[in-house]
Motif scaffolding. Structure first.
Motif, mmCIF file in Angstrom:
data_model
loop_
_atom_site.group_PDB
_atom_site.id
_atom_site.type_symbol
_atom_site.label_atom_id
_atom_site.label_comp_id
_atom_site.label_asym_id
_atom_site.label_seq_id
_atom_site.Cartn_x
_atom_site.Cartn_y
_atom_site.Cartn_z
ATOM 1 N N GLU A 186 0.817 -1.220 0.000
ATOM 2 C CA GLU A 186 0.000 0.000 0.000
ATOM 3 C C GLU A 186 0.849 1.268 0.000
ATOM 4 O O GLU A 186 0.732 2.121 0.893
ATOM 5 N N PRO A 187 1.696 1.458 -1.004
ATOM 6 C CA PRO A 187 2.565 2.640 -1.019
ATOM 7 C C PRO A 187 1.828 3.940 -1.315
ATOM 8 O O PRO A 187 2.343 5.020 -1.013
ATOM 9 N N THR A 188 0.627 3.879 -1.917
ATOM 10 C CA THR A 188 -0.081 5.103 -2.295
ATOM 11 C C THR A 188 -0.920 5.670 -1.157
ATOM 12 O O THR A 188 -1.462 6.767 -1.289
ATOM 13 N N ASN A 189 -1.047 4.919 -0.040
ATOM 14 C CA ASN A 189 -1.742 5.482 1.116
ATOM 15 C C ASN A 189 -1.019 6.747 1.580
ATOM 16 O O ASN A 189 0.207 6.766 1.677
ATOM 17 N N HIS A 190 -1.768 7.781 1.843
ATOM 18 C CA HIS A 190 -1.254 9.068 2.327
ATOM 19 C C HIS A 190 -0.543 9.875 1.233
ATOM 20 O O HIS A 190 0.090 10.883 1.533
ATOM 21 N N LEU A 191 -0.641 9.438 -0.018
ATOM 22 C CA LEU A 191 -0.118 10.235 -1.126
ATOM 23 C C LEU A 191 -1.281 10.899 -1.844
ATOM 24 O O LEU A 191 -2.342 10.296 -2.020
ATOM 25 N N ASP A 192 -1.085 12.148 -2.278
ATOM 26 C CA ASP A 192 -2.099 12.812 -3.075
ATOM 27 C C ASP A 192 -1.914 12.426 -4.539
ATOM 28 O O ASP A 192 -1.055 11.612 -4.884
ATOM 29 N N ILE A 193 -2.752 12.994 -5.417
ATOM 30 C CA ILE A 193 -2.706 12.616 -6.829
ATOM 31 C C ILE A 193 -1.339 12.905 -7.428
ATOM 32 O O ILE A 193 -0.787 12.102 -8.191
ATOM 33 N N GLU A 194 -0.753 14.060 -7.055
ATOM 34 C CA GLU A 194 0.570 14.385 -7.576
ATOM 35 C C GLU A 194 1.605 13.382 -7.091
ATOM 36 O O GLU A 194 2.485 12.953 -7.857
ATOM 37 N N GLY A 195 1.527 13.001 -5.819
ATOM 38 C CA GLY A 195 2.481 12.050 -5.266
ATOM 39 C C GLY A 195 2.380 10.692 -5.922
ATOM 40 O O GLY A 195 3.393 10.031 -6.188
ATOM 41 N N ILE A 196 1.145 10.250 -6.199
ATOM 42 C CA ILE A 196 0.963 8.953 -6.851
ATOM 43 C C ILE A 196 1.507 8.987 -8.277
ATOM 44 O O ILE A 196 2.152 8.038 -8.740
ATOM 45 N N ALA A 197 1.252 10.100 -8.985
ATOM 46 C CA ALA A 197 1.784 10.234 -10.349
ATOM 47 C C ALA A 197 3.311 10.233 -10.330
ATOM 48 O O ALA A 197 3.954 9.598 -11.185
ATOM 49 N N TRP A 198 3.897 10.936 -9.355
ATOM 50 C CA TRP A 198 5.357 10.944 -9.254
ATOM 51 C C TRP A 198 5.889 9.543 -8.972
ATOM 52 O O TRP A 198 6.857 9.090 -9.593
ATOM 53 N N VAL A 222 -4.392 20.695 -4.378
ATOM 54 C CA VAL A 222 -3.200 20.559 -3.555
ATOM 55 C C VAL A 222 -3.608 20.429 -2.096
ATOM 56 O O VAL A 222 -4.678 20.891 -1.689
ATOM 57 N N ASN A 223 -2.755 19.771 -1.315
ATOM 58 C CA ASN A 223 -3.044 19.627 0.112
ATOM 59 C C ASN A 223 -3.136 20.998 0.772
ATOM 60 O O ASN A 223 -2.310 21.873 0.534
ATOM 61 N N VAL A 234 -11.573 25.931 -10.207
ATOM 62 C CA VAL A 234 -11.641 25.975 -11.665
ATOM 63 C C VAL A 234 -12.154 24.645 -12.207
ATOM 64 O O VAL A 234 -11.942 23.582 -11.612
ATOM 65 N N PHE A 235 -12.829 24.711 -13.337
ATOM 66 C CA PHE A 235 -13.323 23.527 -14.042
ATOM 67 C C PHE A 235 -12.227 23.018 -14.971
ATOM 68 O O PHE A 235 -11.582 23.791 -15.683
ATOM 69 N N LEU A 236 -12.012 21.697 -14.969
ATOM 70 C CA LEU A 236 -10.962 21.087 -15.781
ATOM 71 C C LEU A 236 -11.594 20.170 -16.820
ATOM 72 O O LEU A 236 -11.933 19.014 -16.518
ATOM 73 N N PRO A 237 -11.778 20.650 -18.056
ATOM 74 C CA PRO A 237 -12.351 19.775 -19.093
ATOM 75 C C PRO A 237 -11.512 18.533 -19.331
ATOM 76 O O PRO A 237 -12.030 17.475 -19.687
ATOM 77 N N GLY A 238 -10.193 18.640 -19.133
ATOM 78 C CA GLY A 238 -9.308 17.507 -19.352
ATOM 79 C C GLY A 238 -9.129 16.605 -18.148
ATOM 80 O O GLY A 238 -8.302 15.684 -18.183
ATOM 81 N N GLY A 239 -9.873 16.850 -17.063
ATOM 82 C CA GLY A 239 -9.853 15.975 -15.907
ATOM 83 C C GLY A 239 -8.522 15.970 -15.176
ATOM 84 O O GLY A 239 -7.808 16.980 -15.115
ATOM 85 N N VAL A 240 -8.170 14.822 -14.612
ATOM 86 C CA VAL A 240 -6.967 14.703 -13.792
ATOM 87 C C VAL A 240 -5.711 14.970 -14.601
ATOM 88 O O VAL A 240 -4.746 15.567 -14.098
ATOM 89 N N ASP A 241 -5.685 14.544 -15.862
ATOM 90 C CA ASP A 241 -4.514 14.811 -16.705
ATOM 91 C C ASP A 241 -4.260 16.313 -16.814
ATOM 92 O O ASP A 241 -3.109 16.768 -16.746
ATOM 93 N N GLU A 242 -5.330 17.095 -16.975
ATOM 94 C CA GLU A 242 -5.168 18.547 -17.054
ATOM 95 C C GLU A 242 -4.704 19.113 -15.720
ATOM 96 O O GLU A 242 -3.867 20.034 -15.679
ATOM 97 N N TYR A 243 -5.219 18.570 -14.629
ATOM 98 C CA TYR A 243 -4.787 19.031 -13.306
ATOM 99 C C TYR A 243 -3.281 18.833 -13.127
ATOM 100 O O TYR A 243 -2.565 19.745 -12.698
ATOM 101 N N LEU A 244 -2.786 17.652 -13.475
ATOM 102 C CA LEU A 244 -1.353 17.379 -13.334
ATOM 103 C C LEU A 244 -0.532 18.255 -14.265
ATOM 104 O O LEU A 244 0.557 18.721 -13.914
ATOM 105 N N ALA A 245 -1.071 18.509 -15.471
ATOM 106 C CA ALA A 245 -0.353 19.373 -16.420
ATOM 107 C C ALA A 245 -0.245 20.798 -15.879
ATOM 108 O O ALA A 245 0.787 21.459 -16.040
ATOM 109 N N ARG A 246 -1.286 21.270 -15.225
ATOM 110 C CA ARG A 246 -1.253 22.626 -14.658
ATOM 111 C C ARG A 246 -0.296 22.720 -13.476
ATOM 112 O O ARG A 246 0.203 23.795 -13.164
ATOM 113 N N ARG A 247 -0.075 21.597 -12.822
ATOM 114 C CA ARG A 247 0.781 21.594 -11.645
ATOM 115 C C ARG A 247 2.265 21.449 -11.979
ATOM 116 O O ARG A 247 3.106 21.492 -11.088
#
Length: 608
Positions: A160-172, A328-329, A492-505
């Motif tokens: 369970e390495p993704t526990n306590h990681l946010d979306i950015e952390g899991i992508a990293w 973001v957290n 903000v609304f993200l038409p591209g979903g999570v991929d767009e969120y990560l791209a903005r970050r």
């Protein structure tokens, strides 16, 4: 435990790292592993799935050599270096830097690109001189993962390495693990992560370990095909038995044609499966239950202490909307849910809720239940039967769907695991038949099978939904749109979903997604600066209102377009009616395209 004195070649080219030979392990009457034989080879990327309590963590401990099996052998390659992240870690009384980096000097770790990447990815912004005792449980977990990843291993085992990681952390973490050369075995309920990093799947079920090629998506298809073939084999066996009985009764068998069987390709497995959910029908039903007003926020400002989380936010949650909330957290996701639920008043602005709203709020804190009571009793306290979609389920049937089978429905709540209590809390909410759901990290401690059941229930659930989750697969599966809190006091609304969120970050200097180090102030030499918003608050508010108006109109057009397609299919022989419907469809399509252009123009004003 038996360790090999050398190593063997597998298939001529790949080194074999670990072998399990007829391994069995039981705790009392519970058999977790029953004559299991399998191996891990150099370069393997294996995902381990199965129900909570089914033996996944036990299997990892056996592979790591931490737990001795009752019988059988575990053979390690000589000198095998194993890195093991398990769920019960001890933490010495030291600083974060000493815990993660050991005896390395600053110039040594600062000059190592891999170590810098790990520190940036998991501990970005932390002060390495901070005492470990000052960290939360989740932050300690991140520090433990960082300590493991700064080392070099032959085999990495992650529980369970993704526990306590946010979306950015899991992508990293997914990107980092793909770049590493070590073999990997990982237990996780995060299906997106499994697909991103694994090429084989082990399913632990009833003491066996079923093996599949490919990541999670390939595993689902292969399992469906395996079950179809097993069902076909069972039907064939039953047919043969019936024919045998008929022969015994009639004498010589009559002529029969040979049964025909065919193996369908993966895409044919789901050719006759209906859509995940009928969005138009659900929205129509939700509107009839909720009316036009669900929850409206008008110029809402939220503060925590001296910090402003959201400033003059105006937003409407419509009937039947399924909204995923990422960010973001510390940006205010949980606080916003509490405001929507009525558990907290905004510091400025107003909140209006529809008169027919029946709201259920699942927070991250477990509601205390009487430890002496039984799951079935606590569910029946809420309701004995529930209707979801067009089907009615009893309390016992719902418990079974959520993993409480047989005697488990009568196990005292005090004897349940944290994951089981989480499931029970979620089930009690659903049994109350709410029409608005606010879910804050509902996937915590849930196994994949329970997640599948929950997704299936939500597919036919007619109501409005706001979901905060770091489980990217679940979020994209359940929600139809994604909104983001980027830490700049706006949503903000993200038409591209999570991929767009990560791209903005993505940080323009490093080209990487900056990863939050967790809650609280952990500022240190790795902290990143935040960009200041370009527009004034009033200008932003006006643009956001216009964008929300456009989004609502686009949603209504989409619903009407779906209705027109159904009407055109039913009017195939009425050419006059067909022409009228087609004209309306073309008009709506042109309007939708124009609105999408306008939305992009407004988004550019915000610098998005």
């Amino acid at each position: 435990m038996v360790r090999a004195v050398g190593w063997s070649q597998h298939n001529g080219t790949t080194m074999n790292l670990v072998n399990l030979q007829d391994v069995s392990l039981a705790y009392g009457p519970l058999v977790l592993l029953d004559s299991v034989s399998l191996g891990v080879d150099e370069g393997d990327r294996i995902g381990v799935v199965g129900r909570n309590g089914g033996g996944k963590s036990t299997l990892m401990s056996v592979v790591a050599g931490r737990v001795e099996p009752d019988s059988g052998r575990v053979v390690h390659n000589r000198g095998l270096r194993v890195g093991f992240l398990h769920q019960r870690d001890s933490f010495p009384d030291t600083t974060v830097g000493a815990f993660v980096l050991g005896e390395r000097s600053e110039h040594e770790w600062a000059g190592d690109a891999r170590i810098r990447d790990v520190l940036r990815g998991l501990l970005g912004g932390w002060d390495l001189d901070l005492p470990m005792a000052n960290l939360s449980g989740g932050e300690r977990r991140r520090a433990t993962l960082a300590r493991l990843l700064v080392e070099t291993h032959d085999l990495i085992l992650l529980d369970e390495p993704t526990n306590h990681l946010d979306i950015e952390g899991i992508a990293w973490l997914a990107e980092h693990m793909r770049a590493r050369r070590e073999a990997l075995v990982v237990v996780t309920h995060d299906r997106w992560f499994l697909d991103a990093v694994t090429n084989r799947t082990w399913e632990v079920v009833d003491g066996r370990v079923e093996r599949y090629e490919g990541g999670y998506a390939a595993y689902v298809l292969a399992k469906a095909e395996r079950r179809r073939l097993e069902q076909a084999a069972e039907e064939r066996r039953q047919n043969l038995m019936r024919k045998e009985l008929a022969w015994l009764r009639r004498g010589p068998p009559a002529r029969t044609s040979k049964p025909k069987f065919r193996i369908e390709a993966a895409n044919e497995l789901i050719a006759d499966v209906p859509p995940v959910r009928d969005t138009v029908e659900l929205v129509r039903f939700a509107t009839s239950r909720l009316g036009k007003t669900v929850i409206d926020l008008d110029d809402v400002t939220l503060r925590v202490g001296d910090r402003t989380l959201l400033e003059r936010l105006t937003w409407q949650l419509g009937p039947g909307e399924r909204v995923g909330l990422v960010g973001v957290n510390g940006a205010g996701k949980t606080t916003l849910l509490r405001v929507l639920a009525g558990d907290r008043e905004p510091d400025e602005g107003g909140v209006r809720r529809g008169k027919t709203v029946r709201l259920a709020h699942l927070s991250q804190n477990l509601t205390e239940l009487d430890p002496g009571r039984r799951p079935l009793e606590t569910v029946m306290d809420v309701r004995e039967h529930v209707t979801i979609g067009k089907r009615e389920y009893s309390a016992s049937q719902m418990l079974e769907r959520f993993g409480f089978r047989g005697e488990r429905q009568w196990t005292p709540i005090g004897d349940l695991s944290g994951g089981e209590r989480r499931r029970l809390q979620l089930l009690r909410l659903l049994m109350d038949e709410p029409n608005v759901l606010l879910l804050d990290e509902p996937t915590n401690d849930l196994d994949i099978e329970t997640l599948n059941e929950l997704e299936d229930l939500l597919d036919g659930w007619p109501g409005s939904l706001v979901l905060v989750s770091h489980d990217r697969y679940f979020l994209e599966r359940v929600c139809d749109k994604v909104l983001a809190l980027l830490g700049d006091r706006r949503m903000v609304f993200l038409p591209g979903g999570v991929d767009e969120y990560l791209a903005r970050r993505v940080d323009p200097e490093s080209g990487r997604v900056p990863v939050s180090g967790g809650s609280g102030d952990r500022s240190g030499p790795l902290a990143a600066e935040r960009a200041e918003p370009g527009l004034s608050a009033g200008e932003r508010r006006a643009v956001q209102k216009e964008m929300q108006r456009i989004e609502r109109r686009i949603d209504r057009i989409g619903a009407r377009e779906a209705e027109l397609h159904d009407l055109m299919a039913g009017a195939a022989n009425d050419y006059t009616r067909l022409a009228e419907l087609d004209a309306e469809l073309k008009t709506l399509t042109a309007e939708r395209e124009e609105l999408e252009e306008l939305w992009l123009i407004e988004a550019e004003k915000l610098g998005e």
